[in-house]
Enzyme design. Structure first.
Site, short mmCIF file in Angstrom:
data_model
loop_
_atom_site.label_atom_id
_atom_site.label_comp_id
_atom_site.label_asym_id
_atom_site.label_seq_id
_atom_site.Cartn_x
_atom_site.Cartn_y
_atom_site.Cartn_z
N GLY A 184 -12.32 -28.68 -11.30
CA GLY A 184 -11.85 -30.04 -11.56
C GLY A 184 -10.52 -30.09 -12.31
N GLY A 185 -9.72 -29.04 -12.21
CA GLY A 185 -8.42 -29.01 -12.90
C GLY A 185 -8.54 -28.59 -14.36
N TYR B 114 -17.96 -40.71 -0.38
CA TYR B 114 -16.73 -40.69 -1.17
C TYR B 114 -16.03 -42.04 -1.05
CZ TYR B 114 -17.47 -35.61 -1.25
OH TYR B 114 -18.00 -34.35 -1.40
N PRO C 138 -13.65 -25.87 -6.72
CA PRO C 138 -13.09 -24.52 -6.77
C PRO C 138 -12.11 -24.29 -7.91
CG PRO C 138 -12.11 -25.77 -4.98
CD PRO C 138 -13.26 -26.58 -5.49
N1 LIG Z 1 -21.06 -30.99 -1.75
C1 LIG Z 1 -20.95 -31.55 -2.93
O1 LIG Z 1 -21.93 -31.94 -3.57
C2 LIG Z 1 -19.58 -31.73 -3.50
C3 LIG Z 1 -19.40 -32.15 -4.83
C4 LIG Z 1 -18.11 -32.28 -5.31
C5 LIG Z 1 -17.03 -32.00 -4.49
N2 LIG Z 1 -17.23 -31.61 -3.19
C6 LIG Z 1 -16.10 -31.27 -2.29
O2 LIG Z 1 -15.32 -30.28 -2.90
C7 LIG Z 1 -13.98 -30.70 -3.02
C8 LIG Z 1 -13.38 -30.16 -4.30
O3 LIG Z 1 -14.18 -30.52 -5.41
P1 LIG Z 1 -13.61 -31.29 -6.68
O4 LIG Z 1 -12.56 -32.25 -6.27
O5 LIG Z 1 -14.76 -31.80 -7.45
O6 LIG Z 1 -13.04 -30.12 -7.56
P2 LIG Z 1 -11.68 -29.31 -7.65
O7 LIG Z 1 -11.03 -29.16 -6.34
O8 LIG Z 1 -12.03 -28.09 -8.43
O9 LIG Z 1 -10.81 -30.22 -8.61
C9 LIG Z 1 -10.17 -31.40 -8.21
C10 LIG Z 1 -9.66 -32.07 -9.47
O10 LIG Z 1 -8.76 -31.20 -10.12
C11 LIG Z 1 -7.47 -31.77 -10.19
N3 LIG Z 1 -6.54 -30.74 -9.71
C12 LIG Z 1 -6.51 -30.21 -8.46
N4 LIG Z 1 -5.56 -29.27 -8.39
C13 LIG Z 1 -4.98 -29.22 -9.61
C14 LIG Z 1 -3.94 -28.46 -10.14
N5 LIG Z 1 -3.30 -27.56 -9.39
N6 LIG Z 1 -3.60 -28.63 -11.43
C15 LIG Z 1 -4.25 -29.55 -12.19
N7 LIG Z 1 -5.26 -30.33 -11.73
C16 LIG Z 1 -5.62 -30.15 -10.45
C17 LIG Z 1 -7.47 -32.98 -9.30
O11 LIG Z 1 -6.73 -34.02 -9.89
P3 LIG Z 1 -5.45 -34.64 -9.14
O12 LIG Z 1 -5.99 -35.55 -8.09
O13 LIG Z 1 -4.75 -35.32 -10.26
O14 LIG Z 1 -4.69 -33.48 -8.58
C18 LIG Z 1 -8.93 -33.35 -9.23
O15 LIG Z 1 -9.28 -34.25 -10.26
C19 LIG Z 1 -14.06 -32.23 -2.98
O16 LIG Z 1 -12.86 -32.82 -2.55
C20 LIG Z 1 -15.17 -32.44 -1.99
O17 LIG Z 1 -14.66 -32.34 -0.68
C21 LIG Z 1 -18.48 -31.47 -2.70
#
Ligand SMILES: NC(=O)c1ccc[n+]([C@@H]2O[C@H](COP(=O)([O-])OP(=O)(O)OC[C@H]3O[C@@H](n4cnc5c(N)ncnc54)[C@H](OP(=O)(O)O)[C@@H]3O)[C@@H](O)[C@H]2O)c1
Length: 293
Positions: free
Chosen positions: A219-220, A70, A216
């Protein structure tokens, strides 16, 4: 919107045991978004990202997920810089096995020599002697899976890793890894509109392994969509993301969501999901949802 932040605490989500000697609250923080566009380089607002990390701890979160890839290195470094010395109860999970040739590009490397170098880099950036939970980020088609897992077993025997986790695996790969070593968690993509890992979740539930659903809140992208999710969210005075997180928490006692954000307001909004009590009839309607809507 369900945002009673003054009394909110991740403890409301209950706890989960990792490997018999670590207990974490069942609402973690995903630190992938504390980086630049394409999960590359420094975040646009570094100070806000530091506030997010500190606020996460204030809200009782004691599980943070990150990875060497990351940024690369940016997320781990920011965690170390902001939160070290860490409170005793904080568990930091990181991962190795993906390399980054540029923004938005992810190349698997599951070679044992790479995993060793990756783990040692994570130890330095996180400023720890031992990584609480080290996850193999993604099986590398060019390297036998057992060789990659074997590298983690070796690192564990040297004390550099406390527990081993897997990410982006099938039930078959989980079983193959378990023939070599105890596995305490699996991190796969999973949310209210993506059930492709239902079989892996079921395996984790049966075995009592933590299941960390990545992406989860999709991605918003659940925000603003019309349909069942928004309709239910409206009735609970909640946002679709909050309902999606509450649904995850209700789905299995081994579920440990790691919602990610770079903004304090979204962190607080997401955490408020732990206080949402969704009726069984509404959870059942969400169970049948397979696409945004
Ligand atoms: N193992 C793997 O291959 C893998 C792959 C991807 C991710 N991950 C892990 O999983 C975690 C979560 O995944 P993710 O970040 O892809 O997906 P996520 O948690 O579903 O979505 C995060 C995105 O949604 C936005 N967001 C979050 N809360 C929000 C809300 N309440 N309202 C509107 N927009 C919102 C964020 O933007 P803002 O920053 O503008 O809030 C960010 O762009 C990552 O941080 C990482 O630790 C693991």
């Amino acid at each position: 919107m369900a945002q009673r932040t003054t009394t909110l605490n991740a403890a409301l989500a209950g706890t989960i045991d990792l490997g018999g000697d670590l207990t974490v609250k069942r609402f973690g923080f995903g630190a992938m978004r504390l980086t630049g566009q394409g999960i590359w380089g420094e975040p646009a607002d570094r100070e806000e990202c530091k506030r997010v990390l500190r606020r996460a701890l204030e809200l009782g979160i004691n599980f943070i997920d990150t990875a060497d890839s990351y940024g690369p290195e940016v997320s781990e470094r920011l965690i170390g810089e902001t939160l070290y010395p860490y409170p005793d109860e904080l568990v930091i999970a990181t991962k190795g096995g993906l390399t980054r040739p540029g923004p938005g590009r992810w190349i698997p490397n599951g070679r044992p020599d790479h995993l060793r170098v990756a783990c040692e880099g994570s130890l330095r950036r996180l400023r720890v002697q031992q990584i609480d939970l080290y996850q193999f980020h993604r099986p590398d088609p060019a390297v036998p899976f057992e060789e990659s897992v074997g590298a983690l077993v070796q690192l564990k025997s040297e004390g550099k890793i406390r527990h081993i986790g897997l990410s982006n695996v099938s039930t078959d790969e989980l079983q193959r890894a378990e023939k070599l070593t105890p596995v305490v968690s699996v991190q796969n993509r999973y949310n209210v509109v993506d059930r492709s890992s239902d079989a892996v979740l079921e395996a984790c539930s049966l075995e009592g392994l933590a299941f960390l659903p990545w992406r989860p809140v999709e991605g918003g992208e659940l925000e603003g969509a019309s349909g069942v999710l928004s309709e239910i969210a409206g009735r609970y005075d909640a946002t679709p993301s909050q309902v999606a997180l509450a649904w995850l928490l209700a789905r299995s006692p081994v579920m440990l969501p790691i919602a990610g954000t770079s903004k304090v307001a979204h962190l607080e909004e997401n955490l408020a999901a732990v206080a949402l009590d969704i009726a069984p009839s509404d959870l059942q309607r969400l169970d049948t949802l397979t696409h945004t809507g």
